[in-house]
Design a protein around this motif. Structure first.
Motif, PDB file in Angstrom:
ATOM      1  N   ASP A 160       0.813  -1.223   0.000  1.00  0.00           N
ATOM      2  CA  ASP A 160       0.000   0.000   0.000  1.00  0.00           C
ATOM      3  C   ASP A 160       0.845   1.271   0.000  1.00  0.00           C
ATOM      4  OD1 ASP A 160      -2.641  -0.753  -0.204  1.00  0.00           O
ATOM      5  OD2 ASP A 160      -2.917  -1.036   1.947  1.00  0.00           O
ATOM      6  N   ARG A 161       2.074   1.143  -0.420  1.00  0.00           N
ATOM      7  CA  ARG A 161       2.983   2.301  -0.367  1.00  0.00           C
ATOM      8  C   ARG A 161       2.431   3.497  -1.128  1.00  0.00           C
ATOM      9  NH1 ARG A 161       8.006   2.233   1.404  1.00  0.00           N
ATOM     10  NH2 ARG A 161       8.007  -0.057   1.373  1.00  0.00           N
ATOM     11  N   ASP A 162       1.685   3.255  -2.208  1.00  0.00           N
ATOM     12  CA  ASP A 162       1.166   4.341  -3.035  1.00  0.00           C
ATOM     13  C   ASP A 162      -0.331   4.574  -2.840  1.00  0.00           C
ATOM     14  OD1 ASP A 162       3.688   4.796  -4.251  1.00  0.00           O
ATOM     15  OD2 ASP A 162       3.342   3.128  -5.630  1.00  0.00           O
ATOM     16  N   CYS A 163      -0.907   3.987  -1.805  1.00  0.00           N
ATOM     17  CA  CYS A 163      -2.328   4.182  -1.550  1.00  0.00           C
ATOM     18  C   CYS A 163      -2.573   5.627  -1.110  1.00  0.00           C
ATOM     19  CB  CYS A 163      -2.805   3.209  -0.477  1.00  0.00           C
ATOM     20  SG  CYS A 163      -4.597   3.050  -0.383  1.00  0.00           S
ATOM     21  N   LEU A 164      -3.733   6.164  -1.456  1.00  0.00           N
ATOM     22  CA  LEU A 164      -4.003   7.586  -1.251  1.00  0.00           C
ATOM     23  C   LEU A 164      -3.901   8.014   0.207  1.00  0.00           C
ATOM     24  CD1 LEU A 164      -4.835  10.242  -2.621  1.00  0.00           C
ATOM     25  CD2 LEU A 164      -7.230   9.565  -2.302  1.00  0.00           C
ATOM     26  N   HIS A 165      -4.269   7.135   1.140  1.00  0.00           N
ATOM     27  CA  HIS A 165      -4.229   7.562   2.544  1.00  0.00           C
ATOM     28  C   HIS A 165      -2.811   7.888   3.008  1.00  0.00           C
ATOM     29  CE1 HIS A 165      -3.209   3.292   3.205  1.00  0.00           C
ATOM     30  NE2 HIS A 165      -2.865   3.589   4.432  1.00  0.00           N
ATOM     31  N   THR A 166      -1.808   7.249   2.402  1.00  0.00           N
ATOM     32  CA  THR A 166      -0.425   7.543   2.784  1.00  0.00           C
ATOM     33  C   THR A 166       0.010   8.917   2.282  1.00  0.00           C
ATOM     34  OG1 THR A 166       0.641   6.624   0.796  1.00  0.00           O
ATOM     35  CG2 THR A 166       0.068   5.080   2.544  1.00  0.00           C
ATOM     36  N   LEU A 167      -0.638   9.390   1.232  1.00  0.00           N
ATOM     37  CA  LEU A 167      -0.273  10.684   0.644  1.00  0.00           C
ATOM     38  C   LEU A 167      -0.992  11.849   1.325  1.00  0.00           C
ATOM     39  CD1 LEU A 167      -0.519   9.599  -3.119  1.00  0.00           C
ATOM     40  CD2 LEU A 167       1.487   9.531  -1.621  1.00  0.00           C
ATOM     41  N   LEU A 168      -2.162  11.570   1.908  1.00  0.00           N
ATOM     42  CA  LEU A 168      -2.950  12.644   2.503  1.00  0.00           C
ATOM     43  C   LEU A 168      -2.637  12.888   3.971  1.00  0.00           C
ATOM     44  CD1 LEU A 168      -6.522  12.024   0.981  1.00  0.00           C
ATOM     45  CD2 LEU A 168      -4.728  13.574   0.189  1.00  0.00           C
TER      46      LEU A 168
END
Length: 450
Positions: free
Chosen positions: A36-44
């Motif tokens: 999940d490295r690129d999952c949206l929650h990690t970016l927000l």
């Protein structure tokens, strides 16, 4: 109020919690697996930390790593979302021992209500109507068969620790009972490490009605109306609505009062759901309690105007409920479609892979809760839900029309999804007329549930 919250979850619910925290001025920590490295929650989130490899047992279910991340990044609370550790009493207890606020009920309540046979006994003692069935748990098929014969076929075989449709079988007679019992028990052992089962009368053609409750630490409990979750496949919800079109105001008050009484009977705190079966005679029976926020909570938010995630956070921080029962007013109608990465024509087979293009619908009364984007790779390790598409309008017919329009505008390319299947449900005449029950999909779409 909390200064920093770690979200012990992934995907759209993690995104949903992050947005609520941001609006409240609370910092957030996202945890993620290597998949999940690129999952949206990690970016927000304000901060993000990897907690292990792709398998859930080594990441999102790894209590020690999540607690270590919470301490290391100095978060003072954990929001578990739904699934994973959200109904794990051991995790809630560990949080308390580490002086970390768990945004949910106590370990004692989770343990008491999470075990379905224990929950049945508790509700019986509180005078809440329950489906006729065994009051005590059972472990052996022979003993269970005697219970089933005394209850009367057909019966539902259920795992005490089950959920999400796992560990459940219908038996219509002695001939298939033992096979169904053993299959359900095996599924329970595999999924929940628990062989404890119970038996209850199978209610033919019921509606699955759940009441959202919210409770604070000061003894205040309110219900926020009902959701109709009858459109299911293999006991897993596909589409949800609020309110239920066959429930009168009088019945709503009686069911709501019962839900509140059930919550008070266990000293409940935070968000929870009391789930009922409603039969053709409008008699209702307690089925189970979910001690967490639900996937379908947005439809309740749409018809009440209340932000359930924010309310969860406030009451976990010790604040009183922001509303009384008299303040809760149900207006309009909301529908939620769960958009999954799956192929309905192949028995709903999961379809992970690379999403090449996404176009989300918009407009007045259209809400999209999701974590996907163009060029996002859907991992094969987790639940297949990609998005929750929610619409709101003045009445049910208008909401159905709006959802059909929104589904027609939604584009997800590169992988298979259930978008067309959802559209077929909305096009179905029986659905439009409100003639639904938990056997709706099996009756009208038998080719999809072989």
């Amino acid at each position: 109020m909390f200064k920093k919250i770690l979200i012990a979850n992934r995907g759209e619910i993690a995104v949903r919690i992050i947005r609520a925290c941001r609006e409240m001025g609370i910092q957030t920590v996202a945890v993620y697996s290597e998949a999940d490295r690129d999952c949206l929650h990690t970016l927000l989130a304000d901060e993000a930390i990897c907690i292990g490899p792709a398998p859930s047992g080594q990441s999102y279910l790894n209590m020690e790593r999540i607690l270590a991340a919470t301490v290391a990044l100095k978060a003072d609370a954990i929001h578990p979302g739904f699934g994973f550790l959200s109904e794990n009493a051991k995790f809630a207890k560990l949080c308390a021992e580490c002086n970390i606020a768990f945004i949910g009920p106590s370990a004692e309540i989770i343990n008491r209500m999470g075990n379905k046979s224990e929950a049945r006994r508790t509700m019986m003692d509180a005078g809440v109507p329950v489906v006729p069935g065994s009051k005590e748990p059972v472990h052996q098929a022979a003993e269970a068969l005697e219970m089933a014969k005394s209850i009367g076929f057909p019966v539902m075989i259920k795992a005490s620790s089950g959920g999400g449709g796992k560990g459940m079988r219908i038996s219509r007679g002695e001939a298939d009972f033992t096979e169904n019992f053993n299959a359900a028990q095996m599924e329970s052992v595999k999924g929940f490490s628990d062989d404890t089962m119970y038996i209850e009368k199978y209610i033919e053609k019921p509606r699955h009605i759940e009441f959202q409750i919210m409770a604070d630490k000061h003894g205040n409990v309110v219900h926020l109306g009902e959701r109709d979750c009858s459109i299911q496949r293999r006991h897993q919800k596909v589409l949800e609505e609020a309110p239920c079109d066959v429930i009168t105001q009088d019945l709503r008050e009686r069911m709501g009062d019962t839900a509140v009484r059930a919550a008070k009977a266990v000293g409940y705190e935070n968000a929870g759901t009391i789930e009922f079966l409603l039969d053709k005679n409008k008699d209702f029976y307690f089925m189970e309690m979910n001690t967490r926020i639900q996937v379908e909570h947005p439809v309740t938010e749409m018809v009440t105007g209340m932000d359930l995630i924010k309310e969860q956070i406030r009451v976990a921080a010790g604040e009183k409920l922001s509303v009384s029962q008299e303040d809760v007013v149900i207006k309009g109608h909301a529908i939620e479609c769960r958009i999954n990465a799956e192929n309905p024509s192949k028995n709903f087979m999961p379809c992970p892979g690379l999403i090449t293009n996404v176009h989300a619908p918009g407009g007045n009364g259209v809400r999209v809760d999701s974590h996907i984007y163009s060029d996002y790779k859907v991992p094969a390790n987790y639940d297949s839900m990609l998005m929750k598409l929610i619409v709101y309008d003045k009445d049910r017919a208008s909401a159905i029309a709006k959802m059909r329009s929104a589904l027609g505008e939604l584009v997800i390319e590169g992988i298979e999804t259930n978008v067309n299947f959802q559209y077929e449900i909305l096009e179905n005449e029986a659905f439009q007329e409100g003639n639904t029950d938990t056997g709706f999909i099996e009756k009208y779409f038998p080719d999809y549930v072989r």
